[in-house]
Design a protein around this motif. Structure first.
Motif, short mmCIF file in Angstrom:
data_model
loop_
_atom_site.label_atom_id
_atom_site.label_comp_id
_atom_site.label_asym_id
_atom_site.label_seq_id
_atom_site.Cartn_x
_atom_site.Cartn_y
_atom_site.Cartn_z
N ILE A 1 26.17 40.69 34.58
CA ILE A 1 27.32 39.44 34.33
C ILE A 1 27.32 38.58 35.23
CG2 ILE A 1 29.55 39.22 33.59
CD1 ILE A 1 30.30 42.04 33.05
N HIS A 2 26.96 37.26 34.77
CA HIS A 2 26.75 36.32 35.78
C HIS A 2 28.06 35.41 36.16
CE1 HIS A 2 22.21 35.75 35.58
NE2 HIS A 2 22.38 36.97 36.32
N ASN A 3 28.63 35.13 35.08
CA ASN A 3 29.86 34.40 35.09
C ASN A 3 31.15 35.19 35.07
OD1 ASN A 3 31.36 32.11 35.48
ND2 ASN A 3 31.35 31.36 33.30
N LEU A 4 31.37 35.87 35.95
CA LEU A 4 32.43 36.86 36.15
C LEU A 4 33.41 36.80 37.25
CD1 LEU A 4 33.57 39.84 35.45
CD2 LEU A 4 32.01 40.74 37.17
N LYS A 5 34.64 36.52 36.77
CA LYS A 5 35.90 36.07 37.74
C LYS A 5 36.52 37.42 38.13
CE LYS A 5 34.68 31.79 36.96
NZ LYS A 5 34.03 31.11 37.98
N ASP A 6 36.98 37.68 39.24
CA ASP A 6 37.78 38.60 39.87
C ASP A 6 39.03 38.32 39.83
OD1 ASP A 6 38.80 40.86 40.96
OD2 ASP A 6 37.34 41.12 42.60
N ILE A 7 40.20 38.96 39.06
CA ILE A 7 41.41 38.35 39.07
C ILE A 7 42.14 38.99 40.32
CG2 ILE A 7 43.74 38.87 37.97
CD1 ILE A 7 42.35 39.24 35.34
N GLN A 8 41.88 39.91 40.82
CA GLN A 8 42.26 40.41 42.08
C GLN A 8 41.91 39.26 43.30
OE1 GLN A 8 40.87 44.06 44.07
NE2 GLN A 8 42.95 44.85 44.02
N ALA A 9 41.01 38.57 43.31
CA ALA A 9 40.84 37.49 44.31
C ALA A 9 41.30 36.35 43.82
CB ALA A 9 39.19 37.33 44.43
N ILE A 10 42.00 36.16 42.86
CA ILE A 10 42.36 34.71 42.41
C ILE A 10 43.91 34.70 42.45
CG2 ILE A 10 42.98 33.08 40.32
CD1 ILE A 10 40.06 34.31 39.30
N TRP A 11 44.87 35.67 42.14
CA TRP A 11 46.24 35.76 42.10
C TRP A 11 46.76 37.23 42.74
CZ3 TRP A 11 50.45 38.04 39.95
CH2 TRP A 11 51.74 36.81 39.69
N ARG A 12 47.85 37.00 43.04
CA ARG A 12 48.72 38.19 43.28
C ARG A 12 50.25 37.73 43.24
NH1 ARG A 12 48.27 41.45 47.75
NH2 ARG A 12 50.61 41.57 48.06
N ASP A 13 50.86 39.05 43.01
CA ASP A 13 52.30 38.90 42.79
C ASP A 13 53.02 38.50 43.95
OD1 ASP A 13 55.19 38.94 42.06
OD2 ASP A 13 55.23 40.78 41.56
N PRO A 14 53.75 37.34 44.27
CA PRO A 14 54.01 37.03 45.47
C PRO A 14 55.44 37.64 45.78
CG PRO A 14 54.39 35.22 43.97
CD PRO A 14 53.45 36.19 43.28
N ASP A 15 55.95 38.20 44.86
CA ASP A 15 57.41 38.73 44.89
C ASP A 15 57.25 40.24 45.31
OD1 ASP A 15 58.92 36.47 44.52
OD2 ASP A 15 58.82 36.78 42.28
N ASN A 16 55.74 40.80 45.34
CA ASN A 16 55.58 42.17 45.26
C ASN A 16 55.12 42.24 46.97
OD1 ASN A 16 54.84 44.84 45.44
ND2 ASN A 16 53.82 44.72 43.59
N THR A 17 56.09 42.47 47.70
CA THR A 17 55.61 42.56 49.17
C THR A 17 55.34 43.61 49.63
OG1 THR A 17 58.00 42.34 49.83
CG2 THR A 17 56.74 40.26 49.63
N LYS A 18 55.57 44.74 48.94
CA LYS A 18 55.67 46.34 49.53
C LYS A 18 54.14 46.84 49.31
CE LYS A 18 60.29 47.67 48.14
NZ LYS A 18 61.02 48.58 47.19
N LYS A 19 53.32 46.16 48.51
CA LYS A 19 51.91 46.71 48.25
C LYS A 19 50.77 45.62 48.79
CE LYS A 19 50.75 48.85 44.62
NZ LYS A 19 50.55 49.25 43.39
N ARG A 20 50.08 45.91 49.93
CA ARG A 20 49.00 45.16 50.52
C ARG A 20 48.17 44.81 49.23
NH1 ARG A 20 44.19 45.40 53.26
NH2 ARG A 20 44.21 47.88 52.69
N VAL A 21 47.55 45.74 48.52
CA VAL A 21 46.61 45.70 47.51
C VAL A 21 47.35 45.97 46.41
CG1 VAL A 21 44.51 46.36 46.66
CG2 VAL A 21 44.64 46.38 49.05
N GLN A 22 47.37 44.79 45.46
CA GLN A 22 47.78 45.01 44.25
C GLN A 22 47.05 45.45 42.93
OE1 GLN A 22 50.20 41.56 43.38
NE2 GLN A 22 51.47 41.76 45.12
N GLY A 23 47.29 46.35 42.19
CA GLY A 23 46.41 46.75 40.88
C GLY A 23 46.48 45.86 40.02
#
Length: 206
Positions: free
Chosen positions: A106-128
């Motif tokens: 897959i060439h044109n593949l975007k990683d959601i984890q690298a694009i956005w995180r929930d700013p109100d969820n401060t308890k989890k460093r890595v969000q699923g």
């Protein structure tokens, strides 16, 4: 959600043909993608391979039991390889590597984890995915992986058919990935569109 579960290349080809027709008539050509592996832990001599590939376009989901495929789908190869569509996944680095072992890229593949995180969820460093989907789609997505642990993840490469629990999990993952990225795309374009117009041109529409 309309789900097609198959290990037949001909069914995969037919699904992709329908998906391409839908995508080509859409301004935003987004495909949600996810991969399940044949084992939890790989090694140099026995690396992880793709057991199931999930694709989602709109509410149409393909769950392809690729490790039990009757033959190789060249149409899937062409679909994933090109630049016509934007593929969206979550934590995609390993998915990309695992797919390459099946000679799919897959060439044109975007990683959601690298694009956005929930700013109100401060308890989890890595969000699923469930954390992001709960914030963007609906809080019910916090429960999307409940009751699905290591035991269940060891079963992806078992002979078909997949258990209903696994099919539901796979389809929900693909749809959530698609819908999260689609909404993020709408939000981003909305912000850019807003800044294109001067304050003088804004008015209430009632």
């Amino acid at each position: 959600m309309k789900v097609l579960y198959t290990n037949a290349a001909s069914s995969v080809d037919a699904w992709i043909t329908d998906a391409e027709s839908s995508l080509d008539s859409s301004a935003r050509k987004i495909v949600g993608v996810d991969v399940e592996y044949d084992k939890l832990n790989g090694s140099y001599f026995s690396p992880k391979k793709a057991a199931v590939i999930q694709l989602c376009v709109g509410t149409d989901v393909l769950v392809y039991h690729i490790c039990h495929a009757d033959e190789r789908s060249e149409k899937l190869y062409e679909f994933l390889y090109g630049w016509r569509y934007t593929f969206a996944g979550f934590c995609v680095a390993e998915d990309r590597t695992v797919l390459s072992r099946s000679k799919y890229y897959i060439h044109n593949l975007k990683d959601i984890q690298a694009i956005w995180r929930d700013p109100d969820n401060t308890k989890k460093r890595v969000q699923g995915l469930k954390d992001v989907a709960a914030a963007i789609i609906d809080p019910i997505y916090l429960e999307m992986k409940d009751g699905f642990g290591r035991k269940e993840h060891r079963m992806w490469a078992d002979p078909p058919p997949l258990p209903p629990k696994h099919l539901e999990y796979a389809a929900r993952d693909a749809y959530a990935t698609y819908e999260v990225y689609r909404r993020l795309d709408v939000f981003e374009r909305g912000f850019f569109s807003l800044f294109k117009h001067s304050e003088k041109k804004r008015s209430r529409d009632w």
